[in-house]
Design a protein around this motif. Sequence first.
Motif, short mmCIF file in Angstrom:
data_model
loop_
_atom_site.label_atom_id
_atom_site.label_comp_id
_atom_site.label_asym_id
_atom_site.label_seq_id
_atom_site.Cartn_x
_atom_site.Cartn_y
_atom_site.Cartn_z
N LEU A 21 15.09 21.66 -19.67
CA LEU A 21 15.48 20.78 -18.64
C LEU A 21 14.49 20.02 -18.31
O LEU A 21 14.37 18.75 -18.31
N GLN A 25 13.64 15.80 -18.78
CA GLN A 25 13.36 15.24 -17.59
C GLN A 25 12.01 14.29 -17.84
O GLN A 25 11.59 13.20 -17.29
N ARG A 82 25.58 20.59 -15.48
CA ARG A 82 24.92 20.39 -16.77
C ARG A 82 25.70 19.05 -17.57
O ARG A 82 25.17 18.10 -17.88
N ILE A 86 24.91 15.26 -18.45
CA ILE A 86 24.86 14.81 -19.80
C ILE A 86 25.77 13.43 -20.03
O ILE A 86 25.01 12.27 -20.53
N TYR A 131 21.38 17.24 -10.63
CA TYR A 131 20.08 17.59 -10.99
C TYR A 131 19.54 18.60 -9.88
O TYR A 131 19.12 19.67 -10.05
N TYR A 134 21.72 21.82 -9.78
CA TYR A 134 21.69 22.56 -10.88
C TYR A 134 20.34 23.51 -11.03
O TYR A 134 20.33 24.76 -11.34
N SER A 189 17.02 13.00 -23.29
CA SER A 189 17.26 13.57 -22.13
C SER A 189 18.68 14.44 -22.55
O SER A 189 18.89 15.53 -22.10
N LEU A 193 19.43 18.31 -22.65
CA LEU A 193 20.50 19.22 -21.90
C LEU A 193 21.54 19.80 -22.63
O LEU A 193 22.04 20.65 -22.29
#
Length: 432
Positions: A21, A25, A82, A86, A131, A134, A189, A193
């Motif tokens: 993650l 990011q 998640r 995505i 985000y 999570y 990114s 993920l």
Amino acid sequence: MADHDRAVEPSLWRHGGFLRLWAGQTTSQFGAQLAFLAIPVLAIQLLGATEFEIGLLNAFETAAFLVIGLPAGAWIDRWIKRSVMIVADLVRAIALAAVPALWFAGILEFWHVLLVGTVIGAATVFFDVSYQSYLPVLVPGPAIPDANSKLEGTAQIARVGGPAVAGGLLAIAQAPLLLAGTVGTYLLSMIALLSIRERETPAPRSDRRPLVVEIREGVAFVVRQPLLRRIVLTTGVGNLFTTMSLTMLPVLVLRELGLTPAVFGLATSVGAIGGILGALAAARLSRVVGEGTIIPVSAVVLGLALPLAPLMAVLPVAAIPLLIAMELLLSIGVLVYNVAQVSFRQRICPKPLLGRMNASIRFFVWGVMPIGALLSGVLATTLGVVPTMWIGAIGALLSAGFVVFSPLLGMRKLPAEAQPEVAPSGAGLTEQ
């Protein structure tokens, strides 16, 4: 039971899901900084946007938080967070790719940029709420402040390098080419993920209630927490006035002061070093000053930073040092403030309510941003760019009063649990 539920928790440096993650990011944050400079340069220098159009663009980019912010939180609490992130990355990549494609075809117009900004804004609502919701599911509660510090620290490194790189590239390439680079970072990114092995267990369908009821629970949780309510008031009012001021910053720097994009990017990057310092010092400052006290202190620092922007018009010979100083104070204040208050709300919120809690807060504190951007465009057209920035700067400073004159000032330790009004059953995380 997932590994992170054990009594002895391994370091985040050995937490594979968090590291993936974090890597994703870091990449997308760097790409976002390229777009942060490239989009206003594209609008102002290539498309000749007026002050009102710049305000309109900022409003379109953030309008989704006001329009769909609350239901998005309820939906996200029902979905796999998640997976939402995505899809959001993919949507942002496809939408942003349209700008360089239209530019290469020679048919790019301002309304295209508005449309792309609207789509990206909507996808960002879903990504950001997922985000923030999570992270507390992916890592254990005691590790949340450390995880936030790491994520914010690398985000600040991106803010240091990104604008400088963007400014340098803009000296040799057109702005749409930089946006193509941002498209690539969104895709990276998404790949990061996809590689996370931990799997989230969604709440059972049988637990779902009408959407309005679930939205009301999220809003009620925020409103019923006295300290959180104070933080939301400061953040919301502060964002309204900060947006009014900073929306006109590219117009002031690029058009009225005549600085080049390269100088603008470099000054922004040097100032963003404060964010790295803030990220490194956030946890220590919270311990030394107090978990509660650090929130009003950092809010005041934020407020003191903004008047330096319109001051550039008063002292144009000192414009670059003032811009650097503003970015420096702003970066330090934002990082320390966000690490403290985001960690607090993630810690006290029941996991099944995280999406709705974060969406409710985003609705209140980001939903005002399109209003601030529109006001900025209207006021700049009627009063001028500099008076508009002064109004925003003064209003942002005064907004700190909600947390300065509150129990947070002098509080050594923030509560670890919320009041028990809302405690729904919910989902957990399993590792495959």
